[in-house]
Design an enzyme around this catalytic site. Structure first.
Site, PDB file in Angstrom:
ATOM      1  N   SER A 715      22.986 -14.800  15.285  1.00 25.77           N
ATOM      2  CA  SER A 715      23.262 -13.822  16.346  1.00 25.77           C
ATOM      3  C   SER A 715      22.182 -12.753  16.486  1.00 25.77           C
ATOM      4  O   SER A 715      22.211 -11.982  17.434  1.00 25.77           O
ATOM      5  CB  SER A 715      24.624 -13.153  16.106  1.00 25.77           C
ATOM      6  OG  SER A 715      24.618 -12.408  14.918  1.00 25.77           O
ATOM      7  N   LYS A 758      31.813  -6.235  16.934  1.00 29.95           N
ATOM      8  CA  LYS A 758      30.441  -5.749  17.119  1.00 29.95           C
ATOM      9  C   LYS A 758      30.382  -4.615  18.133  1.00 29.95           C
ATOM     10  O   LYS A 758      29.718  -3.594  17.918  1.00 29.95           O
ATOM     11  CB  LYS A 758      29.540  -6.896  17.565  1.00 29.95           C
ATOM     12  CG  LYS A 758      29.274  -7.943  16.495  1.00 29.95           C
ATOM     13  CD  LYS A 758      28.443  -9.089  17.061  1.00 29.95           C
ATOM     14  CE  LYS A 758      28.158 -10.139  16.004  1.00 29.95           C
ATOM     15  NZ  LYS A 758      27.380 -11.272  16.538  1.00 29.95           N
TER      16      LYS A 758
END
Length: 822
Positions: A715, A758
């Site tokens: 990511s 996140k």
């Protein structure tokens, strides 16, 4: 004494293996004492932790090696100089010891032989050479290494020689007496002791092989004075003699007791004869009671026939035999099981919703999925729908969700912990012919529930392991398959049991360790962690009242503001669930209870400024955005087991030959992302205005703080590309910007997981803009609007879009001058 192991050594080593003649190894070193004292060894040694044994200089010992670390150490040392350090564990029960779990004094050893045994275990023959002390442990992976110093042996002085000679003679005599008293030690051991002439080797041999506690042996090893060691050994052997004589006396008394038991048996037989004459046989009465209970059971024809057959068998057995009690226990288990006994379900969906909302705050998707599952059960009337598996981090309420489902349905609740389960018999049971046999834990819990349709929680299903006893995960396949579990076979019962009406709910922390066939039989429901706002509500509604009540504090006497609870969550916990938060609130409640008990004054409203006094200094600091003043520094977003966090990617350039260095404790996937990112920058040099000669003349160093924390995953791909682009162009990165997304070699931005965690972490760190893949837009829209207020999202498909948004045309302060010559 433990001479048995030493005298079997010649059998181990002298046996033929793979058609080759065995080698002979002495049980005592054939070196003289002077060569032992002068034995040289490296300052840095690999250290082998020993459990339940201590190696002494001059002694040859076989050790069984089971741990992977130890096996690797032995293999590598055997290929080299064969010299290792051996140190005893302080606590032998610790499976994976740390440096602090090992003693600081040990013995240098030489590996003589590695043997692969018939039972697939590995035995290593080592010879003790010289004592040492550990100065400092250098590393623990892949095995222990340490800097060591030799320990000197102090020999008896001339004034002590006569007394020392008497001590050695006494030790010899006591050892021989112990061998004669102990039935476990072969008489040949006396021959070995008589033929060891060197006092140093004799004392070490007896120290190593005596049946002393490891702590006592370690103290003997650490004693530098041979004369003092002899005195201590003599004291310990004297105590062992007394213990053996006491055991011999007890055995004599037990024999007398057995004679008494035989006499009582004959008398009991006569009593039974008299009872039969009087018309009352207790065995027949016991069997009659079993049959009376069986009449009330709702079991099928085959179960009834089995019970009758086994009852007739019991009637034929002698009550004095062990088989009688085994048979009786089996019949009692058959009677205790709830054959075709079912509790009535309460499919009141509004009540179920109320129970779930009462017991759990948040987790809306999870509760909706459980209610959908209950609705299907209500409409279909059976349980042929998929079995649920709730997976997520610890402390988020997976097990308690199962309990709430049981309350909502009005069913019995049972829980079976699968953590560390490695024996198939734990699931399927043992055959009843074995002594102490019993049903598997599935049947035991059904018996405990008293109903054939409980809510059955299979806790920690991801932690099931397997070994030579079998694979429990394979046994669970039958349990969790709706097409098979209507005829579950338990080895103890020897007849099929219907589990099709049981509502199984499994829980797990990760799905990766669950075997694919088992995972395929379950419907996976992600129970993700709570965000800070949810934790605050959970604390106010559930945790604070619970802890105040548990500690005897009046609920009206103390109150917590939202800011106080948030400060506890952020500064004193780091978790996805609320278990640690619960502990911190318990700590606060204890402090308040103490002040009330001592009649001290305290503030009834707990504020943020009171926390340092109640909980101490803050343990964790909130990660905040750090600015955009440096080229090559970009803010990424990461998912962790305790929620989301921001992550910095740093790139620096230095004159060199184009070498790429990657640091920060990164995994293989993240390292590959860095390589891909650099290739993408090279392919877009013209678009970015980068001189292609820079790649050959400047070294690139990519670092991801914090170095002690392992990191992996794809990511950070777009963050890596942006960091490298900023470093090579010396352009500023847009302020208060973070990003997450996987990158392909052609520049396509792929979606990633953990978006909710996140984004919430980014908002807490004062991030104002976030770049994510356009395919993650649906994940962003699932988040409640109030949680993402004030954050702007950029949805992208290519890396060019990312760079256009992230990079400013403005150069950083003091940019690198790439025109300088090498």
């Amino acid at each position: 004494m433990n001479f048995m192991e030493e005298f079997n050594l010649d059998k181990i080593l002298g046996s033929e293996k793979d058609g080759q003649d065995g080698e002979f190894f002495p049980i005592i070193s054939d070196d003289d004492q002077d060569s032992i004292d002068k034995f040289k060894f490296p300052e840095l040694l690999p250290i082998l932790p020993l459990r339940n044994m201590v190696l002494f200089p001059g002694v040859v010992m076989p050790i069984s090696v089971g741990r992977d670390k130890s096996m690797r150490l032995i293999r590598e040392a055997y290929k080299n100089d064969k010299i290792i350090g051996t140190v005893s564990q302080i606590d032998p029960n610790i499976e994976e010891p740390k440096a602090e779990d090992l003693h600081r004094n040990g013995t240098v050893a030489v590996i003589m032989k590695i043997l692969e045994m018939p039972d697939n275990s590995t035995t290593v023959i080592i010879q003790g050479k010289r004592k040492f002390s550990v100065r400092e442990y250098l590393s623990e992976e892949p095995y222990f290494t340490a800097y060591v110093s030799p320990s000197e042996e102090k020999m008896p002085t001339e004034e002590q020689s006569e007394e020392f000679e008497a001590l050695v003679s006494s030790i010899k005599d006591l050892s021989q007496k112990i061998i004669k008293l102990s039935p476990n030690i072969p008489s040949e051991a006396i021959f070995a002791i008589k033929n060891i002439d060197n006092p140093f080797f004799l004392i070490n041999f007896i120290c190593a092989n005596s049946e002393l506690k490891v702590t006592a042996k370690q103290k003997l090893l650490e004693e530098p004075d041979l004369f003092e060691r002899s005195i201590k050994l003599l004291e310990l052997l004297s105590k062992e003699i007394q213990m053996l004589e006491l055991k011999e006396d007890i055995q004599f008394k037990v024999k007398s007791e057995l004679d008494k038991q035989q006499r009582e048996y004959l008398l009991n037989q006569q009593i039974k004869t008299i009872q039969n004459e009087l018309g009352g046989n207790p065995v027949e009465k016991e069997i009659a009671d079993l049959k009376a209970k069986a009449k009330d059971k709702k079991w099928k024809k085959e179960v009834s026939e089995l019970f009758e057959k086994e009852t007739d068998k019991l009637n034929r057995l002698n009550p004095a035999t062990g088989e009688y009690s085994v048979q009786l226990n089996y019949l009692q288990v058959l009677l205790d099981l709830p054959w075709d006994d079912y509790s009535e379900d309460k499919f009141d969906m509004k009540y179920a919703t109320k129970v779930l909302d009462r017991d759990h705050f948040g987790l809306e998707k999870v509760k909706d999925r459980i209610l959908e599952h209950l609705a299907v059960l209500k409409l279909k009337g059976d349980l042929k729908s998929p079995i649920l598996c709730l997976y997520g981090p610890p402390g988020v309420g997976k097990t308690s969700l199962g309990k709430s489902v049981a309350n909502a349905l009005g069913r019995k609740y049972v829980r079976m912990s699968l953590g560390g389960l490695h024996d198939e018999a734990e699931v399927r049971g043992h055959r009843k012919t074995y002594i102490g046999a019993m049903p598997g834990r599935i049947i035991q819990n059904i018996k405990k529930a008293g109903s054939s349709n409980p809510v059955f929680i299979l806790d920690e299903i991801d932690k099931v392991s397997k070994d030579f006893h079998g694979d429990p995960a394979s046994a669970l396949l039958e349990v969790l398959d709706p097409e098979q579990n209507n005829a579950f076979h338990d080895n103890y019962l020897e007849i099929d049991y219907d589990l099709s009406k049981v509502m199984f709910i499994a829980t797990a922390n990760t799905v990766g360790t669950i075997s694919p066939p088992l995972r395929d039989r379950m419907e996976m429901i992600d129970v993700s962690g709570y965000i800070i706002e949810e934790k605050i509500e959970i604390a106010k509604r559930h945790l604070v009242p619970k802890q105040l009540k548990n500690h005897g504090v009046d609920l009206k006497a103390v109150s917590f503001s939202k800011k106080t609870i948030e400060a506890i969550v952020v500064g004193y916990t780091r978790e996805s669930g609320v278990r640690e938060l619960d502990k911190r609130l318990a700590q606060v409640a204890r402090r308040i209870a103490k002040r009330i008990a001592f009649e001290e004054a305290f503030d009834s409203k707990i504020e943020v400024e009171h926390l340092e006094d109640l909980l101490g200094k803050k343990i964790y600091n909130k990660e905040l955005y750090d600015g955009n003043e440096f080229a090559g520094v970009v803010t990424g977003l990461a998912w962790t087991a305790v929620g989301g966090d921001i992550l910095y990617i740093e790139t620096s350039l230095s004159k060199g030959k184009g070498k790429l260095t990657i640091t920060g404790n990164l995994g293989d996937v993240m390292k590959e992302s860095t390589v891909i990112a650099l290739e993408i920058i090279k392919s877009r040099s013209q678009l970015l205005g980068i001189n292609s000669d820079l790649y050959d003349n400047w070294n690139v160093h990519v670092h991801v703080p914090e170095g002690a924390i392992p990191k992996d995953g794809p990511s950070a791909g777009i963050t890596m590309v942006t960091s490298l682009a900023s470093a090579f162009t010396q352009r500023k990165v847009k302020s208060n910007l973070a990003m997450t997304g996987e990158i392909t070699l052609r520049g396509k931005v792929l979606p990633v997981g953990g978006i909710r965690e996140k984004i919430l972490a980014a908002k807490r760190a004062n991030i104002k803009e976030i770049i994510v893949s356009s395919q993650n837009q649906k994940d962003v829209e699932d988040i409640k609007p109030e949680y993402v207020k004030g954050v702007t999202f950029h949805y992208v498909d290519t890396i060019d879009e990312v760079l256009n948004i992230a990079l400013l045309n403005q150069k950083v302060k003091n940019p690198v001058d790439f025109t300088l010559s090498n």
